[in-house]
Design a protein around this motif. Structure first.
Motif, short mmCIF file in Angstrom:
data_model
loop_
_atom_site.label_atom_id
_atom_site.label_comp_id
_atom_site.label_asym_id
_atom_site.label_seq_id
_atom_site.Cartn_x
_atom_site.Cartn_y
_atom_site.Cartn_z
N MET A 17 10.18 -5.12 -20.38
CA MET A 17 9.11 -5.27 -19.49
C MET A 17 9.49 -5.22 -17.96
O MET A 17 8.90 -4.84 -17.03
N ALA A 18 10.63 -5.90 -17.69
CA ALA A 18 11.18 -5.79 -16.51
C ALA A 18 11.47 -4.47 -15.79
O ALA A 18 11.21 -4.19 -14.58
N GLY A 19 11.85 -3.40 -16.78
CA GLY A 19 11.97 -2.19 -16.35
C GLY A 19 10.70 -1.47 -16.05
O GLY A 19 10.52 -0.72 -14.93
N LEU A 20 9.76 -1.84 -17.00
CA LEU A 20 8.26 -1.29 -16.64
C LEU A 20 7.94 -1.89 -15.33
O LEU A 20 7.03 -0.97 -14.51
N ALA A 21 8.16 -3.21 -15.01
CA ALA A 21 7.49 -3.70 -13.79
C ALA A 21 8.13 -2.94 -12.43
O ALA A 21 7.86 -2.76 -11.67
N ARG A 22 9.38 -2.64 -12.54
CA ARG A 22 10.20 -1.68 -11.60
C ARG A 22 9.60 -0.57 -11.43
O ARG A 22 9.50 -0.22 -10.20
N ILE A 23 9.20 0.16 -12.50
CA ILE A 23 8.86 1.60 -12.25
C ILE A 23 7.44 1.46 -11.42
O ILE A 23 7.05 2.01 -10.74
N ALA A 24 6.56 0.24 -12.05
CA ALA A 24 5.25 0.28 -11.49
C ALA A 24 5.54 -0.04 -9.85
O ALA A 24 4.70 0.54 -9.18
N THR A 25 6.46 -0.71 -9.79
CA THR A 25 6.73 -1.25 -8.29
C THR A 25 7.05 0.08 -7.45
O THR A 25 6.50 0.43 -6.37
N GLU A 26 7.88 0.83 -8.03
CA GLU A 26 8.37 2.00 -7.29
C GLU A 26 7.30 2.95 -7.08
O GLU A 26 7.12 3.67 -6.21
N ALA A 27 6.44 3.28 -8.09
CA ALA A 27 5.27 4.35 -8.09
C ALA A 27 4.27 3.76 -6.87
O ALA A 27 3.83 4.50 -6.16
N GLN A 28 4.10 2.36 -6.91
CA GLN A 28 3.16 1.67 -5.90
C GLN A 28 3.67 2.17 -4.74
O GLN A 28 2.75 2.65 -3.55
N ALA A 29 4.99 1.86 -4.40
CA ALA A 29 5.62 2.21 -3.19
C ALA A 29 5.67 3.63 -2.84
O ALA A 29 5.27 4.13 -1.67
N TRP A 30 5.65 4.50 -3.73
CA TRP A 30 5.56 6.06 -3.43
C TRP A 30 4.19 6.34 -3.02
O TRP A 30 3.89 7.13 -2.04
N LEU A 31 3.15 5.72 -3.61
CA LEU A 31 1.62 6.01 -3.25
C LEU A 31 1.66 5.69 -1.79
O LEU A 31 0.77 6.17 -1.08
N LEU A 32 1.90 4.45 -1.72
CA LEU A 32 1.71 4.00 -0.33
C LEU A 32 2.33 4.63 0.97
O LEU A 32 1.86 4.99 1.87
N ALA B 16 0.19 7.79 1.45
CA ALA B 16 -1.07 7.58 2.11
C ALA B 16 -0.76 6.91 3.73
O ALA B 16 -1.44 7.33 4.47
N PHE B 17 0.30 6.16 3.57
CA PHE B 17 0.90 5.74 4.94
C PHE B 17 2.33 5.98 5.27
O PHE B 17 3.09 5.33 4.76
N PRO B 18 2.68 7.20 5.58
CA PRO B 18 3.93 7.66 5.79
C PRO B 18 4.74 6.58 6.80
O PRO B 18 4.23 6.20 7.50
N PRO B 19 6.17 6.53 6.18
CA PRO B 19 6.92 5.64 6.99
C PRO B 19 7.36 5.94 8.32
O PRO B 19 7.36 7.29 8.47
N THR B 20 7.54 5.01 9.27
CA THR B 20 7.91 5.41 10.49
C THR B 20 9.38 4.81 10.82
O THR B 20 9.60 3.89 10.21
N CYS B 21 9.95 5.66 11.39
CA CYS B 21 11.54 5.06 11.95
C CYS B 21 11.28 3.57 12.68
O CYS B 21 10.51 3.68 13.56
N GLY B 22 12.08 2.67 12.16
CA GLY B 22 11.91 1.21 12.96
C GLY B 22 12.49 1.20 14.00
O GLY B 22 12.27 0.17 14.60
N ASN B 23 13.01 2.38 14.78
CA ASN B 23 13.63 2.22 16.07
C ASN B 23 12.77 3.06 17.02
O ASN B 23 12.34 2.54 18.07
#
Length: 217
Positions: free
Chosen positions: A1-16, A19-26
């Protein structure tokens, strides 16, 4: 279950990110959490093993001031998922350690409480500690100390509130008895968290406890 949760989190991060491309923090450049040019700028920030008030620690040092590109890098690393910065930031810690010349037996990252680590997805201090351990050939044991309760974020509190927030919030393993311990954290401000960790380690018989952070505020 933990592995599935991590995959789901990574997929969510990829979709975000899609939709909202990351920007350099500096510099704010799009599609980079920390761009190549700013990484080069970070590499040019001198490493100065600045000593701080130690409290329960034998000595406490940081590699530079919490400002400019170093501050931006730590913010991106800690809060924005720029974990690839771990190696660069850890190299600063290793360089500062060589300046200090401490005799050490083990490296211990400052722990996060379980819910905070789950929310963030990683413990930034543990990510910093692993490369330092590799460079110095010292063992790294995150299980030598742990938080006994959840605490508020230190950055939001006054100096007095910081001390009260982390008071008696840590316990340590008997495995540290007789050892010279290096605690690693990302940023030190008042030193309250590291001091409480040091007290817990000393209670279990650690012979020496040193603290090292990437920056000092």
């Amino acid at each position: 279950m933990a592995g599935l949760a991590r995959i789901a989190t990574e997929a969510q991060a990829w979709l975000l990110d899609l939709a909202f491309p990351p920007t350099c923090g500096n510099c704010g450049r799009v599609d980079f959490r920390f761009c190549h040019d700013c990484l080069g700028e970070l590499g040019r920030v001198p490493v100065t093993a600045t000593r701080r008030e130690a409290g329960a620690l034998d000595e406490l040092c940081a590699t530079g001031a919490h400002s400019g590109v170093l501050r931006a890098a730590l913010q991106s690393f800690k809060y924005e998922g720029a974990t690839l910065l771990a190696e660069t930031l850890a190299a600063r810690l290793t360089a500062a350690l060589r300046q200090r010349g401490w005799r050490l037996d083990v490296i211990v990252p400052v722990p996060l409480f379980a819910d905070r680590e789950e929310e963030r997805g990683y413990n930034q201090s543990a990510l910093l500690s692993a490369p330092v351990a590799g460079a110095t050939r010292l063992p790294c044991h995150a299980d030598h100390i742990w938080r006994t309760r959840s605490t508020s974020q230190q950055a939001m509190l006054s100096e007095l509130e910081r001390r009260e927030n982390v008071k008696d919030a840590f316990e340590a393993s008997e495995d540290v008895k007789g050892l010279s311990v290096l605690l690693i954290d990302d940023v030190v401000t008042t030193g309250s968290t590291l001091a409480e960790c040091a007290s817990a380690l000393r209670a279990m018989g650690a012979s020496k406890v040193y603290g090292m952070a990437v920056s000092h505020a």
